[in-house]
Design a protein around this motif. Structure first.
Motif, mmCIF file in Angstrom:
data_model
loop_
_atom_site.group_PDB
_atom_site.id
_atom_site.type_symbol
_atom_site.label_atom_id
_atom_site.label_comp_id
_atom_site.label_asym_id
_atom_site.label_seq_id
_atom_site.Cartn_x
_atom_site.Cartn_y
_atom_site.Cartn_z
ATOM 1 N N PHE A 218 18.921 -21.155 -22.244
ATOM 2 C CA PHE A 218 18.770 -21.182 -20.783
ATOM 3 C C PHE A 218 19.172 -19.852 -20.149
ATOM 4 C CE2 PHE A 218 20.138 -22.084 -16.449
ATOM 5 C CZ PHE A 218 19.020 -22.737 -15.958
ATOM 6 N N GLU A 219 20.319 -19.312 -20.526
ATOM 7 C CA GLU A 219 20.760 -18.050 -19.904
ATOM 8 C C GLU A 219 19.916 -16.870 -20.348
ATOM 9 O OE1 GLU A 219 25.043 -17.631 -20.374
ATOM 10 O OE2 GLU A 219 25.124 -18.057 -18.222
ATOM 11 N N ALA A 220 19.410 -16.930 -21.587
ATOM 12 C CA ALA A 220 18.530 -15.857 -22.058
ATOM 13 C C ALA A 220 17.276 -15.795 -21.197
ATOM 14 C CB ALA A 220 18.161 -16.072 -23.518
ATOM 15 N N THR A 221 16.905 -16.928 -20.613
ATOM 16 C CA THR A 221 15.706 -16.961 -19.769
ATOM 17 C C THR A 221 15.829 -16.000 -18.594
ATOM 18 O OG1 THR A 221 15.134 -19.181 -20.452
ATOM 19 C CG2 THR A 221 14.273 -18.476 -18.327
ATOM 20 N N ALA A 222 17.033 -15.840 -18.063
ATOM 21 C CA ALA A 222 17.211 -14.890 -16.958
ATOM 22 C C ALA A 222 16.831 -13.475 -17.418
ATOM 23 C CB ALA A 222 18.654 -14.926 -16.459
ATOM 24 N N ILE A 223 17.152 -13.152 -18.666
ATOM 25 C CA ILE A 223 16.791 -11.831 -19.215
ATOM 26 C C ILE A 223 15.270 -11.713 -19.312
ATOM 27 C CG2 ILE A 223 16.935 -10.330 -21.248
ATOM 28 C CD1 ILE A 223 19.614 -11.747 -21.912
ATOM 29 N N HIS A 224 14.636 -12.788 -19.787
ATOM 30 C CA HIS A 224 13.194 -12.722 -20.005
ATOM 31 C C HIS A 224 12.440 -12.605 -18.678
ATOM 32 C CE1 HIS A 224 14.307 -15.019 -23.913
ATOM 33 N NE2 HIS A 224 14.810 -13.813 -23.856
ATOM 34 N N VAL A 225 12.926 -13.318 -17.664
ATOM 35 C CA VAL A 225 12.257 -13.234 -16.359
ATOM 36 C C VAL A 225 12.490 -11.850 -15.746
ATOM 37 C CG1 VAL A 225 12.091 -14.239 -14.051
ATOM 38 C CG2 VAL A 225 12.380 -15.730 -16.043
ATOM 39 N N LEU A 226 13.669 -11.306 -15.947
ATOM 40 C CA LEU A 226 13.948 -9.935 -15.491
ATOM 41 C C LEU A 226 12.977 -8.949 -16.160
ATOM 42 C CD1 LEU A 226 16.110 -7.910 -14.132
ATOM 43 C CD2 LEU A 226 16.997 -7.748 -16.440
ATOM 44 N N LEU A 227 12.784 -9.097 -17.452
ATOM 45 C CA LEU A 227 11.851 -8.200 -18.169
ATOM 46 C C LEU A 227 10.420 -8.395 -17.667
ATOM 47 C CD1 LEU A 227 13.268 -8.373 -21.831
ATOM 48 C CD2 LEU A 227 13.543 -6.529 -20.144
ATOM 49 N N GLN A 228 10.066 -9.637 -17.348
ATOM 50 C CA GLN A 228 8.728 -9.885 -16.766
ATOM 51 C C GLN A 228 8.564 -9.108 -15.463
ATOM 52 O OE1 GLN A 228 8.966 -14.133 -16.476
ATOM 53 N NE2 GLN A 228 8.944 -14.364 -18.709
ATOM 54 N N ARG A 229 9.599 -9.136 -14.620
ATOM 55 C CA ARG A 229 9.524 -8.402 -13.348
ATOM 56 C C ARG A 229 9.338 -6.910 -13.608
ATOM 57 N NH1 ARG A 229 9.309 -12.677 -12.053
ATOM 58 N NH2 ARG A 229 7.218 -11.861 -12.287
ATOM 59 N N LEU A 230 10.123 -6.359 -14.535
ATOM 60 C CA LEU A 230 10.070 -4.916 -14.800
ATOM 61 C C LEU A 230 8.731 -4.513 -15.417
ATOM 62 C CD1 LEU A 230 13.667 -4.494 -16.265
ATOM 63 C CD2 LEU A 230 12.871 -3.640 -14.040
ATOM 64 N N LEU A 231 8.155 -5.421 -16.208
ATOM 65 C CA LEU A 231 6.914 -5.103 -16.936
ATOM 66 C C LEU A 231 5.677 -5.625 -16.212
ATOM 67 C CD1 LEU A 231 8.259 -5.991 -20.506
ATOM 68 C CD2 LEU A 231 7.667 -3.686 -19.677
ATOM 69 N N ALA A 232 5.861 -6.160 -15.008
ATOM 70 C CA ALA A 232 4.744 -6.701 -14.213
ATOM 71 C C ALA A 232 3.974 -7.777 -14.980
ATOM 72 C CB ALA A 232 3.815 -5.591 -13.744
ATOM 73 N N LEU A 233 4.709 -8.672 -15.618
ATOM 74 C CA LEU A 233 4.101 -9.806 -16.330
ATOM 75 C C LEU A 233 4.324 -11.075 -15.521
ATOM 76 C CD1 LEU A 233 5.454 -8.979 -19.921
ATOM 77 C CD2 LEU A 233 3.143 -8.559 -19.025
ATOM 78 N N PRO A 234 3.426 -12.064 -15.656
ATOM 79 C CA PRO A 234 3.631 -13.320 -14.925
ATOM 80 C C PRO A 234 4.827 -14.090 -15.478
ATOM 81 C CG PRO A 234 1.690 -13.457 -16.352
ATOM 82 C CD PRO A 234 2.183 -12.042 -16.441
ATOM 83 N N THR A 235 5.432 -14.902 -14.633
ATOM 84 C CA THR A 235 6.553 -15.744 -15.059
ATOM 85 C C THR A 235 6.069 -17.169 -15.280
ATOM 86 O OG1 THR A 235 8.227 -14.395 -13.978
ATOM 87 C CG2 THR A 235 8.778 -16.722 -14.305
ATOM 88 N N PRO A 236 6.215 -17.665 -16.516
ATOM 89 C CA PRO A 236 5.832 -19.062 -16.774
ATOM 90 C C PRO A 236 6.886 -20.011 -16.201
ATOM 91 C CG PRO A 236 6.687 -18.036 -18.786
ATOM 92 C CD PRO A 236 6.722 -16.981 -17.717
ATOM 93 N N ALA A 237 6.629 -21.295 -16.255
ATOM 94 C CA ALA A 237 7.679 -22.288 -16.002
ATOM 95 C C ALA A 237 8.452 -22.475 -17.301
ATOM 96 C CB ALA A 237 7.040 -23.603 -15.552
#
Ligand code: GLU
Ligand code: ZN
Length: 280
Positions: A218-237
């Protein structure tokens, strides 16, 4: 609108156990309920620990459970160029630095008297930032994310959880990420990438719209969503499911070979028995 795409992404570093069976069955059940698809991805970036025999056994066990998936299966070890490209993009954003610390260096820095008790983040003790301003240019060093710089670009991180454990929208403020997650490793010295970078890049490449996995991430998800923002990738649910524990309440790990699905199979268990055992 494209249908739901979720995935099961095991690392072939051991046999599948009941916890994996629960994760896989949950993912395929969610896909089926929505008329969507569940993909299989083999997360074999850790080449020293991944074994072809485990990969074959994983696919065999999943087929036995009655699950099927589109071919070809994505194997993360073939995705190095995409992981490198994402890393280069993060480096160009100025949110990374090279770190030459050994585990021992980090332990020593964290045990310095002025440090207090180390906070534990998704990857263990939060990195004390020793190399953040050191300007190392050793090309063989690990590469870390500078969390303060990264969150200065992204602001608060948000994602939607659809699982029953932590329902609703979630947000992680820059201060929280800097303090409680810290400068995580993006590229390990030994493998040139990391779980966080690879999972983010590959979920996006596969068009995953729902990430199904255990609550331990769950907490790792915050890292993945942050990387999505930086890399301009969509965020899944996200759907983080409960963890299957042994009788002592301890979470099952890969090394708990006694829970290997193959052993239950050898003892004559059916897929329906496995579903019952994990509470489905
Ligand atoms: N490969 C990871 C594991 O087996 C799971 C990654 C994920 O689902 O995001 O623990
Ligand atoms: Zn360092």
């Amino acid at each position: 609108m494209a249908g739901l795409i979720t995935r099961f992404a095991p690392s072939p570093t051991g046999p599948l156990h009941l916890g994996h069976a629960f994760s896989a069955l949950t993912a395929w059940d969610l896909a089926r309920a929505e008329g969507g698809q569940c993909l299989l991805r083999i997360e074999d970036i850790d080449t020293a620990r991944s074994k072809p025999a485990f990969e074959a056994q994983i696919q065999d066990d999943l087929h036995w459970l009655g699950l099927s998936w589109p071919e070809p299966v994505m194997r993360q070890s073939t995705r190095r160029a995409a992981h490198d490209a994402a890393l280069a993009r993060l480096q160009a954003l100025g949110v990374t630095y090279r770190c030459t610390c050994t585990r021992g260096d980090i332990r020593a820095a964290l045990s310095a008297p002025q440090e207090g008790a180390p906070l534990i983040g998704p990857d263990g003790p939060v990195y004390p930032g020793t190399c953040r301003h050191a300007g190392h240019d050793d090309p063989t060093a690990a590469i870390r994310l500078d969390m303060a710089r990264a969150t200065a670009l992204t602001g608060t991180i948000r994602f939607t959880e659809t699982g029953p454990l932590h329902p609703g929208p979630h947000q992680f403020a820059p201060d929280f990420l800097t303090t409680h997650v810290g400068d995580i490793v993006l590229a390990r010295r030994d493998i040139g990438t990391s779980y966080h970078l690879a999972v983010t890049v590959d979920d996006a490449a596969q068009g995953v719209t729902l990430v199904t996995r255990g609550a331990d991430l769950f907490e790792a998800t915050a890292i993945h969503v942050l990387l999505q923002r930086l890399l301009a990738l969509p965020t899944p649910a996200y759907h983080h499911h409960r963890l299957i524990r042994d009788e002592a309440g301890k979470r099952l790990a890969k090394r708990d070979e006694s829970r290997a699905l193959s052993l239950y199979r050898a003892e004559g268990a059916t897929p329906a028995d496995i579903r019952r055992m994990v509470g489905l």
